[in-house]
Write an enzyme that holds these catalytic residues in place. Structure first.
Site, PDB file in Angstrom:
ATOM      1  N   PHE A 148       0.691  -1.099  -0.100  1.00  0.00           N
ATOM      2  CA  PHE A 148       0.099  -0.144   0.045  1.00  0.00           C
ATOM      3  C   PHE A 148       0.676   1.267   0.074  1.00  0.00           C
ATOM      4  CE2 PHE A 148      -0.056   2.243   3.972  1.00  0.00           C
ATOM      5  CZ  PHE A 148       0.786   1.675   4.744  1.00  0.00           C
ATOM      6  N   LYS A 149       2.122   1.082   0.230  1.00  0.00           N
ATOM      7  CA  LYS A 149       2.950   2.330   0.606  1.00  0.00           C
ATOM      8  C   LYS A 149       3.323   2.739  -1.092  1.00  0.00           C
ATOM      9  CE  LYS A 149       4.804   1.477   5.103  1.00  0.00           C
ATOM     10  NZ  LYS A 149       4.391   0.198   5.324  1.00  0.00           N
ATOM     11  N   ASP A 150       2.858   2.194  -2.164  1.00  0.00           N
ATOM     12  CA  ASP A 150       3.234   2.886  -3.371  1.00  0.00           C
ATOM     13  C   ASP A 150       2.363   4.025  -3.529  1.00  0.00           C
ATOM     14  OD1 ASP A 150       4.759   0.875  -4.591  1.00  0.00           O
ATOM     15  OD2 ASP A 150       3.152  -0.482  -4.985  1.00  0.00           O
TER      16      ASP A 150
END
Ligand SMILES: *Cc1c(COP(=O)(O)O)cnc(C)c1O
Length: 429
Positions: free
Chosen positions: A106-108
């Protein structure tokens, strides 16, 4: 819109300055000086907006002094070019899959948004992004910043404590990305990064900034997820709660900002592994940071979550107010594996260990609130934690093409054993 230091509200800077410096000179985290709710109409009609339009509405007020509307639209288009599906698994239980981006974590989104902002701001001055990772941040930051002009990226990760795929994602890109392999824990990496930010000698040599969720440009865009989930769940017509697998508490805090923007969601659940500072705080009233413990959900092995001060600030540092919007539960590795097995056998769903912790938090909450529509965030694709998934479920999930592309590339890292080694690297290069 200005951002102030949580240590000193009279110290105010622009969005641009907050992004470039990462943390205030007094070590306070930056916080927006106001959060103006969006029109009720916006939430009423949210299903008619595209994800890019939703993101634009949500973040425009925070960045508009420094990024014009057209540029912001371009940044958002580059940031959100993949899907965020809500998948229903049981009655009143759905998961929001945040792993369809380039590094499948999710850090993208935060990393890409920040990289694009910094690309706008850096002009001719070279900036060095210094970041500590417990696993997923490193890959997402490396990927998001690869080839961004004027930006060097230095990533510290704890040797032997990230998965093989995670390690490959952050050590194989080269170009403007350097991976430093630290003999120690994630907390040691984070401490070294924090010390470097306060080191005047380094400051004379380099412009350092962070790409941890401390940085407002990485933290705030995470609020998009909650709005995109709300868009997909609104037609259920039920009370919605989010369960967020939490480590540094940046993601859940961004969700709480979405609530301040007017998103009609009343309750959040912070699900943790045995690193339980926040669950302990909510049940006892005493906040006691501890050294982090290693678990199978290692991206959440955080003993002193840096964003929790932002959450407290959002609710005026009022403990009883906070308790009405936030519950928190901790789970050990055995419970996490049991949840992974249950999701596989009951719903034929392969969850990664972080998502499984989120699921457990939601089920715990639903024991007392069975009628709420619960959304747990699935923060990483299960192949990012392949050995654990294989060992727990006895199956081998397909390796998606994004991952296959890095797995055979040679690892390149520089070993550092202590702060002095980091410092001499930053002074030399
Ligand atoms: C970073 C991360 C988390 C924790 O997010 P925070 O914003 O630090 O609370 C959870 N799951 C995965 C897979 C992560 O990479």
């Amino acid at each position: 819109m200005h951002f102030y230091s949580l240590n000193n509200p009279s110290h105010k800077v622009s969005f641009k300055e907050a992004v470039i410096s990462g943390i205030a000179p007094d070590r306070g985290l930056y916080f927006p000086e106001s959060i103006a709710p969006l029109d009720a109409d916006f939430f009423e009609n949210i299903t008619s907006y595209s994800k890019q339009e939703i993101a634009f509405q949500a973040i425009h007020q925070f960045v508009k002094n420094d990024i014009d509307a057209i540029t912001l639209q371009e940044i958002i288009a580059k940031t959100l070019d993949f899907e965020f599906p809500l998948v229903e698994l049981e009655e009143n239980v759905a998961t929001l899959e945040l792993f369809h981006g380039p590094t499948m974590a999710f850090k993208d989104v935060g990393a890409r948004f920040m990289a694009n902002c910094l690309g706008q701001f850096s002009n001719k001055k070279e900036v060095t992004v210094l970041v500590a990772t417990s696993g997923d941040t490193g890959g997402a930051v490396a990927n998001g910043f690869l080839d961004v002009e004027g930006v060097q990226v230095v990533i510290l990760y704890p040797s032997g404590k990230v998965s093989e795929i995670q390690e490959k994602q952050l050590t194989t890109l080269g170009q403007n990305i350097t991976a430093l392999e630290v003999e120690g824990t994630f907390d040691d990496c984070q401490k070294m990064v924090k010390t470097a930010f306060l080191d005047d000698e380094i400051a004379l040599n380099r412009n350092l900034t962070s790409a941890n969720s401390i940085n407002v440009a990485r933290w705030l865009p995470q609020l998009f997820y909650f709005l995109l989930a709300y868009k997909q769940a609104k037609s259920k017509g039920k009370d919605i709660v989010f369960s967020v697998p939490s480590g540094n508490f940046g993601n859940i805090c961004a969700g709480m900002v979405a609530q301040k923007l007017g998103m009609p969601v009343n309750h959040f659940i912070a699900a943790t592994n045995v690193n339980d500072v926040v669950p302990h705080y909510l049940s006892s009233g005493s906040y006691t940071p501890k050294p982090s413990k290693a678990t199978i959900s290692n991206a959440m092995d955080v003993g002193d979550p840096s964003n929790f001060v932002r959450i407290q600030h959002l609710y005026d540092n009022d403990f009883s107010k906070l308790k009405t919007v936030l519950s928190s539960y901790a789970f050990n590795d055995t419970e996490t594996r049991e949840a992974m097995k249950k999701l596989k056998s009951d719903s034929d769903y392969i969850a990664d260990p972080h998502g499984a912790v989120g699921y457990l938090g939601l089920k715990e909450h639903q024991k007392k609130h069975p009628n709420v529509y619960g959304i747990f965030l699935e923060t990483a694709h299960p192949v990012k934690f392949l050995p654990i998934v294989e060992e727990t479920l006895g199956i081998r999930p397909d390796i998606p093409p994004q991952i296959r592309a890095v797995i055979n590339k040679p690892k390149k890292s520089i070993k550092v054993s202590d702060y002095d080694a980091l410092k001499s690297f930053l002074m030399k290069n």
